[in-house]
Design a protein around this motif. Structure first.
Motif, PDB file in Angstrom:
ATOM      1  N   GLU A  61       0.904  -1.056   0.168  1.00 16.46           N
ATOM      2  CA  GLU A  61       0.244   0.043  -0.389  1.00 16.46           C
ATOM      3  C   GLU A  61       1.132   1.489   0.190  1.00 16.46           C
ATOM      4  O   GLU A  61       0.933   2.461  -1.164  1.00 16.46           O
ATOM      5  N   PHE A  62       2.348   1.346   0.101  1.00 16.13           N
ATOM      6  CA  PHE A  62       2.887   2.575   0.431  1.00 16.13           C
ATOM      7  C   PHE A  62       3.610   2.418  -1.096  1.00 16.13           C
ATOM      8  O   PHE A  62       3.312   3.856  -1.089  1.00 16.13           O
ATOM      9  N   GLY A  63       4.207   1.106  -1.245  1.00 15.00           N
ATOM     10  CA  GLY A  63       4.497   1.138  -2.411  1.00 15.00           C
ATOM     11  C   GLY A  63       3.671   2.165  -3.381  1.00 15.00           C
ATOM     12  O   GLY A  63       3.862   3.191  -4.452  1.00 15.00           O
ATOM     13  N   ILE A  64       2.666   1.661  -3.587  1.00 11.76           N
ATOM     14  CA  ILE A  64       1.626   1.918  -4.601  1.00 11.76           C
ATOM     15  C   ILE A  64       0.870   3.436  -4.518  1.00 11.76           C
ATOM     16  O   ILE A  64       1.288   4.666  -4.930  1.00 11.76           O
ATOM     17  N   PHE A  65       0.934   3.997  -3.012  1.00 13.54           N
ATOM     18  CA  PHE A  65       1.459   5.544  -2.602  1.00 13.54           C
ATOM     19  C   PHE A  65       2.285   6.411  -3.198  1.00 13.54           C
ATOM     20  O   PHE A  65       2.257   7.784  -4.129  1.00 13.54           O
ATOM     21  N   TRP A  66       3.413   5.172  -2.917  1.00  9.86           N
ATOM     22  CA  TRP A  66       4.666   6.937  -3.475  1.00  9.86           C
ATOM     23  C   TRP A  66       4.930   6.851  -4.841  1.00  9.86           C
ATOM     24  O   TRP A  66       5.349   7.499  -5.224  1.00  9.86           O
ATOM     25  N   ARG A  67       4.777   5.051  -5.347  1.00  8.36           N
ATOM     26  CA  ARG A  67       4.964   5.122  -6.815  1.00  8.36           C
ATOM     27  C   ARG A  67       4.008   5.112  -7.655  1.00  8.36           C
ATOM     28  O   ARG A  67       4.401   5.470  -8.786  1.00  8.36           O
ATOM     29  N   ALA A  68       2.907   5.544  -7.352  1.00 10.29           N
ATOM     30  CA  ALA A  68       1.859   5.851  -8.182  1.00 10.29           C
ATOM     31  C   ALA A  68       0.939   6.743  -8.684  1.00 10.29           C
ATOM     32  O   ALA A  68       0.940   7.402  -9.305  1.00 10.29           O
ATOM     33  N   ALA A  69       0.498   6.854  -6.837  1.00  9.98           N
ATOM     34  CA  ALA A  69      -0.825   8.338  -6.394  1.00  9.98           C
ATOM     35  C   ALA A  69       0.582   9.427  -6.520  1.00  9.98           C
ATOM     36  O   ALA A  69       0.167  10.353  -7.334  1.00  9.98           O
ATOM     37  N   VAL A  70       1.563   9.758  -5.439  1.00  9.67           N
ATOM     38  CA  VAL A  70       2.363  11.033  -5.060  1.00  9.67           C
ATOM     39  C   VAL A  70       2.663  11.141  -6.952  1.00  9.67           C
ATOM     40  O   VAL A  70       2.685  12.740  -6.514  1.00  9.67           O
ATOM     41  N   PRO A  71       3.174  10.744  -7.519  1.00 11.49           N
ATOM     42  CA  PRO A  71       4.252  11.274  -8.777  1.00 11.49           C
ATOM     43  C   PRO A  71       2.745  12.087  -9.600  1.00 11.49           C
ATOM     44  O   PRO A  71       2.661  13.155 -10.151  1.00 11.49           O
ATOM     45  N   LEU A  72       1.124  11.748  -9.579  1.00 11.81           N
ATOM     46  CA  LEU A  72       0.482  12.304  -9.986  1.00 11.81           C
ATOM     47  C   LEU A  72       0.050  13.724  -9.502  1.00 11.81           C
ATOM     48  O   LEU A  72      -0.920  14.012 -10.573  1.00 11.81           O
ATOM     49  N   VAL A  73       0.288  13.974  -8.223  1.00 12.11           N
ATOM     50  CA  VAL A  73       0.022  14.911  -7.421  1.00 12.11           C
ATOM     51  C   VAL A  73       1.138  15.763  -6.943  1.00 12.11           C
ATOM     52  O   VAL A  73       0.781  16.755  -6.314  1.00 12.11           O
ATOM     53  N   LYS A  74       1.950  15.679  -8.392  1.00 11.43           N
ATOM     54  CA  LYS A  74       3.560  16.910  -7.553  1.00 11.43           C
ATOM     55  C   LYS A  74       3.120  18.654  -7.600  1.00 11.43           C
ATOM     56  O   LYS A  74       3.791  19.207  -6.903  1.00 11.43           O
ATOM     57  N   PRO A  75       1.848  19.299  -8.381  1.00  6.86           N
ATOM     58  CA  PRO A  75       2.092  20.291  -8.714  1.00  6.86           C
ATOM     59  C   PRO A  75       1.141  20.890  -7.365  1.00  6.86           C
ATOM     60  O   PRO A  75       1.303  21.908  -6.578  1.00  6.86           O
ATOM     61  N   ALA A  76       0.077  19.741  -6.775  1.00  7.02           N
ATOM     62  CA  ALA A  76      -0.045  20.273  -5.041  1.00  7.02           C
ATOM     63  C   ALA A  76       0.733  19.924  -4.581  1.00  7.02           C
ATOM     64  O   ALA A  76       0.908  20.899  -3.277  1.00  7.02           O
ATOM     65  N   ILE A  77       2.098  19.457  -4.448  1.00  3.19           N
ATOM     66  CA  ILE A  77       3.255  18.647  -2.957  1.00  3.19           C
ATOM     67  C   ILE A  77       3.719  20.315  -2.947  1.00  3.19           C
ATOM     68  O   ILE A  77       4.266  21.056  -2.436  1.00  3.19           O
TER      69      ILE A  77
END
Length: 271
Positions: free
Chosen positions: A174-190
């Motif tokens: 689940e953390f791998g999904i969060f880090w490798r799949a989800a986070v790259p798609l919300v980089k502008p918000a980050i």
């Protein structure tokens, strides 16, 4: 496609507004370059340019220590907010657990509490834990933020569930999904959250002035405020310190100005 023409009146008002915003910074910088006898000269251009004020501030105060403290506090809180708020935002957006909606509403409700009302509970907590007059006292209120959680939740909700399911089928944790799949798609918000958090903590004054009483732990806004009282009417010294304190903010703005504008759009328009 024809570009929309901006009315001349709009351009004039924008120019006037831009001058009104920039002029105080120009006056501050100009005053910092004046000698003690010229600080009351109303001319924007100094008669004799000198760096004596900068030399005095750096050599005769704890300015560099205050600068270091502010940088450490702002950097650590920014990293903490990015890590925890993205994790919590992802959990609220993509995971199902009991009481999720109620817990999220409780977190959102904290946004309606003014910071001034939290000062006394924070102060009591700091005393009980023995953190008064330490980095911990300055750090703990900003290690996570309700606004950051809300912002990241809104953007993680826009991440396609099919993409996450595909990553889950591929065997990612689940953390791998969060880090490798989800986070790259919300980089502008980050990026927007990082900028707002860093600048907010760099400029923080109310809580730091209460939480510490040692000059070695002062942050830059607190140190400058107290130094301005000690300098009395030597405004060139005060302006020199304020000018140096503004440099990191200007650097962040000029490097990430597109991100700042995008962040304003994102936080204002994303639903």
């Amino acid at each position: 496609m024809n570009k929309r023409r901006i009315p001349i009146t709009t351009i004039i008002f924008l120019c006037i507004g831009g001058i009104a915003m920039v002029f105080p910074f120009l006056w501050m910088f100009s005053t910092s370059l004046k000698s003690g006898v010229d600080i009351y000269n109303i001319s924007l251009i100094p008669k004799r340019t000198t760096l004596e004020a900068y030399k005095y501030v750096i050599e005769n105060t704890k300015f560099l220590t205050w600068f270091k403290n502010s940088f450490i506090i702002a950097s650590i809180t920014t990293i903490s907010v990015l890590f925890f708020d993205t994790l919590v935002g992802y959990a609220f957006a993509k995971l199902e657990f009991k009481g999720k909606n109620a817990l999220f509403l409780i977190i959102l409700s904290t946004l309606m509490v003014p910071t001034e009302m939290l000062i006394i509970p924070w102060y009591m907590m700091v005393n009980e834990l023995g953190w008064f007059n330490s980095y911990w006292s300055l750090l703990f209120p900003g290690l996570s933020s309700a606004f950051g959680i809300f912002l990241m939740k809104q953007f993680f909700e826009g991440v396609p569930n099919d993409l996450l399911e595909a990553a889950r089928i591929d065997g990612l944790s689940e953390f791998g999904i969060f880090w490798r799949a989800a986070v790259p798609l919300v980089k502008p918000a980050i990026s927007a959250l990082a900028i707002f958090t860093f600048l907010g903590n760099w400029n923080a004054f109310l809580w730091p002035v209460i939480a510490v009483d040692s000059p070695d732990i002062y942050t830059l806004p607190v140190g400058l405020a107290l130094f301005s009282g000690e300098a009395y009417n030597q405004w060139n010294l005060v302006m020199a310190g304020a000018t140096i304190a503004t440099i990191p903010i200007l650097i962040v703005f000029f490097i990430f100005q597109k991100r700042i504008i995008d962040g304003i759009h994102l936080t204002g328009l994303k639903g």
